[in-house]
Enzyme design. Structure first.
Site, PDB file in Angstrom:
ATOM      1  N   CYS A  17       0.865  -1.185   0.000  1.00 29.73           N
ATOM      2  CA  CYS A  17       0.000   0.000   0.000  1.00 29.73           C
ATOM      3  C   CYS A  17       0.898   1.231   0.000  1.00 29.73           C
ATOM      4  CB  CYS A  17      -0.982  -0.025   1.168  1.00 29.73           C
ATOM      5  SG  CYS A  17      -0.210  -0.008   2.795  1.00 29.73           S
ATOM      6  N   ASN A  20       2.266   1.438   4.382  1.00 23.59           N
ATOM      7  CA  ASN A  20       2.567   0.166   5.064  1.00 23.59           C
ATOM      8  C   ASN A  20       2.260   0.240   6.560  1.00 23.59           C
ATOM      9  OD1 ASN A  20       5.400  -1.994   5.768  1.00 23.59           O
ATOM     10  ND2 ASN A  20       3.404  -2.606   5.066  1.00 23.59           N
ATOM     11  N   CYS A  22      -1.457   0.689   7.377  1.00 23.40           N
ATOM     12  CA  CYS A  22      -2.896   0.361   7.501  1.00 23.40           C
ATOM     13  C   CYS A  22      -3.262  -0.871   6.665  1.00 23.40           C
ATOM     14  CB  CYS A  22      -3.763   1.546   7.086  1.00 23.40           C
ATOM     15  SG  CYS A  22      -3.530   3.025   8.097  1.00 23.40           S
ATOM     16  N   ARG A  23      -3.372  -0.689   5.346  1.00 14.69           N
ATOM     17  CA  ARG A  23      -3.968  -1.758   4.535  1.00 14.69           C
ATOM     18  C   ARG A  23      -3.058  -2.953   4.321  1.00 14.69           C
ATOM     19  NH1 ARG A  23      -5.237   2.182  -0.281  1.00 14.69           N
ATOM     20  NH2 ARG A  23      -3.347   3.073   0.645  1.00 14.69           N
ATOM     21  N   SER A  24      -1.794  -2.717   3.913  1.00 16.03           N
ATOM     22  CA  SER A  24      -0.965  -3.891   3.586  1.00 16.03           C
ATOM     23  C   SER A  24      -0.568  -4.715   4.816  1.00 16.03           C
ATOM     24  CB  SER A  24       0.241  -3.524   2.714  1.00 16.03           C
ATOM     25  OG  SER A  24       1.097  -2.615   3.346  1.00 16.03           O
ATOM     26  N   ASP A 133      -8.234   3.742   1.078  1.00 14.48           N
ATOM     27  CA  ASP A 133      -7.320   4.194   2.126  1.00 14.48           C
ATOM     28  C   ASP A 133      -8.133   4.627   3.353  1.00 14.48           C
ATOM     29  OD1 ASP A 133      -5.484   5.448   3.700  1.00 14.48           O
ATOM     30  OD2 ASP A 133      -4.637   6.699   2.111  1.00 14.48           O
TER      31      ASP A 133
HETATM   32  P1  4NP Z   1      -1.824   2.762   4.113  1.00 12.48           P
HETATM   33  O1  4NP Z   1      -2.508   4.090   4.691  1.00 12.48           O
HETATM   34  O2  4NP Z   1      -1.291   3.120   2.747  1.00 12.48           O
HETATM   35  O3  4NP Z   1      -2.981   1.808   4.030  1.00 12.48           O
HETATM   36  O4  4NP Z   1      -0.765   2.363   5.100  1.00 12.48           O
HETATM   37  C1  4NP Z   1      -1.850   5.318   4.760  1.00 12.48           C
HETATM   38  C2  4NP Z   1      -0.979   5.564   5.766  1.00 12.48           C
HETATM   39  C3  4NP Z   1      -0.348   6.800   5.852  1.00 12.48           C
HETATM   40  C4  4NP Z   1      -0.629   7.779   4.919  1.00 12.48           C
HETATM   41  C5  4NP Z   1      -1.514   7.522   3.889  1.00 12.48           C
HETATM   42  C6  4NP Z   1      -2.118   6.278   3.801  1.00 12.48           C
HETATM   43  N1  4NP Z   1      -0.019   9.062   5.006  1.00 12.48           N
HETATM   44  O5  4NP Z   1      -0.356   9.933   4.209  1.00 12.48           O
HETATM   45  O6  4NP Z   1       0.842   9.261   5.874  1.00 12.48           O
END
Ligand code: 4NP
Length: 171
Positions: A17, A20, A22-24, A133
């Protein structure tokens, strides 16, 4: 995507993602649970990474940790990392959470390994084509991510097992 070589003893899977956190890591936790429940742990190498390095070294987002914990999945040991060039060679399947992640991966991935890239939700297309997201969302966003990942990971494991079985029958 191509099935991994049936003579290789482990199937290597990388979930990707943006951050790294939340989703992955959630996908990694869900998929690992299904693999362990199926008694197939020794046949897989499973990891996750982000296209950004912004959160490298951090634990998963606490909202992801708690949502996973409620479903019996412990991702508290996760530490975020950015995808590295050798990941494209190492992993058999590299599954992106959304189209933006996928296009970043396509840009970074050598042509010889591009067949390994796919969208996570290509394994559960009825639920949508992207895992949204949840970072700026509320608690429901994190539950929704897990609902989608459970379906996609279940189907993805079935897909691999069927491919491996077919390959072994043909060998
Ligand atoms: P992820 O979510 O891609 O599912 O880990 C996010 C985590 C952090 C951010 C964006 C999405 N950020 O903008 O910091």
């Amino acid at each position: 995507m191509t099935a991994p070589d049936s003579t290789v003893s482990t199937v290597k899977v990388l979930f990707v993602c943006l951050g790294n956190i939340c989703r992955s890591p959630s996908a990694e936790g869900v998929f690992r649970k299904y693999v362990v429940d199926a008694g197939l742990e020794s046949r897989f190498e499973i990891d996750s990474a982000g296209t950004l390095d912004y959160h490298a070294g951090e634990r998963a987002d606490r909202r992801s940790e708690r949502a996973a914990q409620r479903r019996g999945i412990d991702i508290s040991k996760h530490r975020a990392r950015q995808i590295e060039p050798h990941d494209f060679e190492r992993y058999d399947y590299i599954l992106a959470m959304d189209k933006s992640n996928l296009s970043n991966l396509e840009r970074l991935c050598p042509a010889a390994h591009r067949h390994k890239l796919a969208l996570m939700m290509s394994f559960a297309p009825a639920l949508g084509d992207e895992v949204p997201d949840p970072y700026y969302g509320d608690g429901t966003a994190f539950e929704n991510v897990l609902d989608m990942l459970e379906d996609a990971c279940r189907n993805f494991l079935t897909h691999i097992v069927e491919k491996q079985l077919l390959a072994s029958l043909k060998a």
